[in-house]
Design a protein around this motif. Sequence first.
Motif, PDB file in Angstrom:
ATOM      1  N   GLN A  31     -14.182 -19.476 -30.252  1.00 21.41           N
ATOM      2  CA  GLN A  31     -14.408 -20.475 -29.223  1.00 21.41           C
ATOM      3  C   GLN A  31     -15.563 -20.042 -28.325  1.00 21.41           C
ATOM      4  OE1 GLN A  31      -9.731 -21.704 -28.802  1.00 21.41           O
ATOM      5  NE2 GLN A  31     -10.993 -21.717 -27.020  1.00 21.41           N
ATOM      6  N   LYS A  32     -16.600 -20.889 -28.279  1.00 20.34           N
ATOM      7  CA  LYS A  32     -17.762 -20.574 -27.456  1.00 20.34           C
ATOM      8  C   LYS A  32     -17.519 -20.907 -25.983  1.00 20.34           C
ATOM      9  CE  LYS A  32     -19.920 -19.501 -31.226  1.00 20.34           C
ATOM     10  NZ  LYS A  32     -20.155 -18.124 -31.603  1.00 20.34           N
ATOM     11  N   THR A  33     -16.606 -21.855 -25.751  1.00 16.17           N
ATOM     12  CA  THR A  33     -16.288 -22.241 -24.377  1.00 16.17           C
ATOM     13  C   THR A  33     -14.777 -22.429 -24.278  1.00 16.17           C
ATOM     14  OG1 THR A  33     -16.601 -24.578 -24.922  1.00 16.17           O
ATOM     15  CG2 THR A  33     -18.493 -23.411 -24.038  1.00 16.17           C
ATOM     16  N   ALA A  34     -14.270 -22.470 -23.060  1.00 20.33           N
ATOM     17  CA  ALA A  34     -12.848 -22.720 -22.852  1.00 20.33           C
ATOM     18  C   ALA A  34     -12.516 -24.147 -23.285  1.00 20.33           C
ATOM     19  CB  ALA A  34     -12.492 -22.522 -21.386  1.00 20.33           C
ATOM     20  N   TYR A  43     -13.731 -29.598 -34.389  1.00 19.32           N
ATOM     21  CA  TYR A  43     -14.287 -28.312 -34.831  1.00 19.32           C
ATOM     22  C   TYR A  43     -15.638 -28.551 -35.495  1.00 19.32           C
ATOM     23  CZ  TYR A  43     -10.035 -25.714 -33.827  1.00 19.32           C
ATOM     24  OH  TYR A  43      -8.986 -25.103 -33.180  1.00 19.32           O
ATOM     25  N   LYS A  44     -16.533 -27.575 -35.338  1.00 20.02           N
ATOM     26  CA  LYS A  44     -17.869 -27.642 -35.934  1.00 20.02           C
ATOM     27  C   LYS A  44     -18.212 -26.311 -36.580  1.00 20.02           C
ATOM     28  CE  LYS A  44     -20.046 -31.084 -32.882  1.00 20.02           C
ATOM     29  NZ  LYS A  44     -20.396 -32.020 -33.965  1.00 20.02           N
ATOM     30  N   PHE A  51     -16.142 -19.457 -42.525  1.00 21.78           N
ATOM     31  CA  PHE A  51     -15.215 -19.402 -41.399  1.00 21.78           C
ATOM     32  C   PHE A  51     -15.915 -19.360 -40.031  1.00 21.78           C
ATOM     33  CE2 PHE A  51     -12.100 -17.994 -44.593  1.00 21.78           C
ATOM     34  CZ  PHE A  51     -11.029 -18.780 -44.238  1.00 21.78           C
ATOM     35  N   ASP A  52     -17.212 -19.533 -39.979  1.00 17.44           N
ATOM     36  CA  ASP A  52     -17.895 -19.476 -38.680  1.00 17.44           C
ATOM     37  C   ASP A  52     -17.914 -20.868 -38.059  1.00 17.44           C
ATOM     38  OD1 ASP A  52     -19.273 -18.647 -36.489  1.00 17.44           O
ATOM     39  OD2 ASP A  52     -21.209 -18.478 -37.485  1.00 17.44           O
ATOM     40  N   PHE A  53     -16.763 -21.285 -37.508  1.00 17.85           N
ATOM     41  CA  PHE A  53     -16.693 -22.579 -36.849  1.00 17.85           C
ATOM     42  C   PHE A  53     -16.112 -22.419 -35.450  1.00 17.85           C
ATOM     43  CE2 PHE A  53     -13.080 -22.177 -39.777  1.00 17.85           C
ATOM     44  CZ  PHE A  53     -11.996 -22.304 -38.935  1.00 17.85           C
ATOM     45  N   SER A  54     -16.451 -23.358 -34.589  1.00 12.72           N
ATOM     46  CA  SER A  54     -15.987 -23.312 -33.205  1.00 12.72           C
ATOM     47  C   SER A  54     -15.469 -24.685 -32.811  1.00 12.72           C
ATOM     48  CB  SER A  54     -17.122 -22.881 -32.267  1.00 12.72           C
ATOM     49  OG  SER A  54     -18.220 -23.765 -32.375  1.00 12.72           O
ATOM     50  N   VAL A  55     -14.746 -24.736 -31.690  1.00 11.25           N
ATOM     51  CA  VAL A  55     -14.133 -25.980 -31.247  1.00 11.25           C
ATOM     52  C   VAL A  55     -14.830 -26.472 -29.987  1.00 11.25           C
ATOM     53  CG1 VAL A  55     -12.323 -24.714 -30.003  1.00 11.25           C
ATOM     54  CG2 VAL A  55     -11.940 -27.089 -30.658  1.00 11.25           C
ATOM     55  N   HIS A  56     -15.044 -27.793 -29.907  1.00  6.63           N
ATOM     56  CA  HIS A  56     -15.798 -28.407 -28.815  1.00  6.63           C
ATOM     57  C   HIS A  56     -15.059 -29.635 -28.288  1.00  6.63           C
ATOM     58  CE1 HIS A  56     -19.493 -26.095 -29.907  1.00  6.63           C
ATOM     59  NE2 HIS A  56     -18.978 -26.194 -31.118  1.00  6.63           N
ATOM     60  N   GLN A  57     -15.169 -29.853 -26.992  1.00  4.71           N
ATOM     61  CA  GLN A  57     -14.666 -31.100 -26.409  1.00  4.71           C
ATOM     62  C   GLN A  57     -15.543 -32.251 -26.898  1.00  4.71           C
ATOM     63  OE1 GLN A  57     -11.727 -29.144 -23.878  1.00  4.71           O
ATOM     64  NE2 GLN A  57     -11.888 -31.021 -24.989  1.00  4.71           N
ATOM     65  N   VAL A 144     -10.480 -33.483 -36.062  1.00  6.56           N
ATOM     66  CA  VAL A 144     -10.690 -34.207 -34.804  1.00  6.56           C
ATOM     67  C   VAL A 144      -9.347 -34.644 -34.221  1.00  6.56           C
ATOM     68  CG1 VAL A 144     -12.042 -36.045 -33.741  1.00  6.56           C
ATOM     69  CG2 VAL A 144     -12.717 -35.134 -35.965  1.00  6.56           C
ATOM     70  N   LYS A 145      -9.233 -34.575 -32.898  1.00  8.09           N
ATOM     71  CA  LYS A 145      -7.976 -34.989 -32.280  1.00  8.09           C
ATOM     72  C   LYS A 145      -7.876 -36.506 -32.179  1.00  8.09           C
ATOM     73  CE  LYS A 145      -4.879 -34.394 -28.364  1.00  8.09           C
ATOM     74  NZ  LYS A 145      -4.614 -33.725 -27.089  1.00  8.09           N
TER      75      LYS A 145
END
Length: 371
Positions: A31-34, A43-44, A51-57, A144-145
Amino acid sequence: MSDLLKKIANLPPDKRAALLAKLAKNKGGTQKTAIDYTKDFEYKFNSETPFDFSVHQTTAGDPGEDYVQVKAKASSLNFRDVMIATKQYPASPGVPANMGSDYAGVVTKVGAKVTHLKPGDEVIALLVGHSETDGTLRNNCHFVKTFNVHKECVVLKPKNLSFVESCCIPTVFLTSYIGLIELGRLQNLDKVLIHTASGGVGLSAIQIAQWKNAQIFATAGTPEKRSHLQQYGITHIYDSRSTEFAEKLRSQKEELDVVLNTLAGDLMIEGLRLLKPFGRFIHLDKKDIAAHTNLDMDLLIKSVAFQFLDISLLFLNPVLITSSLQKIVVLQEEGILKPLQHKAYPIAELKNAITAMSRGTHIGKLVVSYE
């Protein structure tokens, strides 16, 4: 393909799983940000590294006139997600490779031309990726949520199932139903071989074959999985990682009406040779497709049918999704089909769920919960 990905693809299954687990521990879900998981997110992928993915708002926007907006409650994993996460998935023509395809959730908005669903409906959905208001698909968009999906890819969920149970339905039951019923034309007392039968597709296929009163032969990759299959009343159970199944069936002079195949290479050929005249071979594995493997025409000499089934191609003709999913939901509500065995993770532990999936030791389905 990078040297790392080639190394992964060529490893034996146990060593491949160990390497993927190590990569997931080091890279997955960083996670790059909270992140506030009560809000919308996706997720991107960050790079070509597995496996190099992070989650974003994120925000979903309004659905187009033929689209439905759904807020996810749960999503089930498929091995396709592992292959995408490790950059090994051979994408289907015209269909983007996004992780997260099976959802259960609640409708929040509907487009102007949607008449069979309304906000508040509890649904299951098969997703190729979030669609913007104009229908274009958002790139690099996984798990995606809240998402917009074509109206033909959404049906009311079974009333008697939870969201977690319901999200296990779309891919595996569609694959089994279309493979065995519509393509395999499975009939009463037909002999059917179901490969890797302890997975999601295999367990759903067992239920459909039992519904049709077929004679089931099954394979699985470990003694534990083969032992598990005995509880379904199956007596003919073999190793999926060797030619044992073919040798024993031939020694028993068994000829098959249908093979639901997930094996590759020589093991695929062994299954094809077991068919009786006018038998049906339903091929699900993509390894030989991606490798441009040749198939000798003399294997079809008994007038057998060879059909490759890629369920993701249904997105190019989504009307086919609705009709089959609705039939499956009715069978679930009538108790003819049952919820699949599953293990659930919170969505914040997505990397752990994908790592567990990559090991191939689980039985049934793995699920991530958004609640």
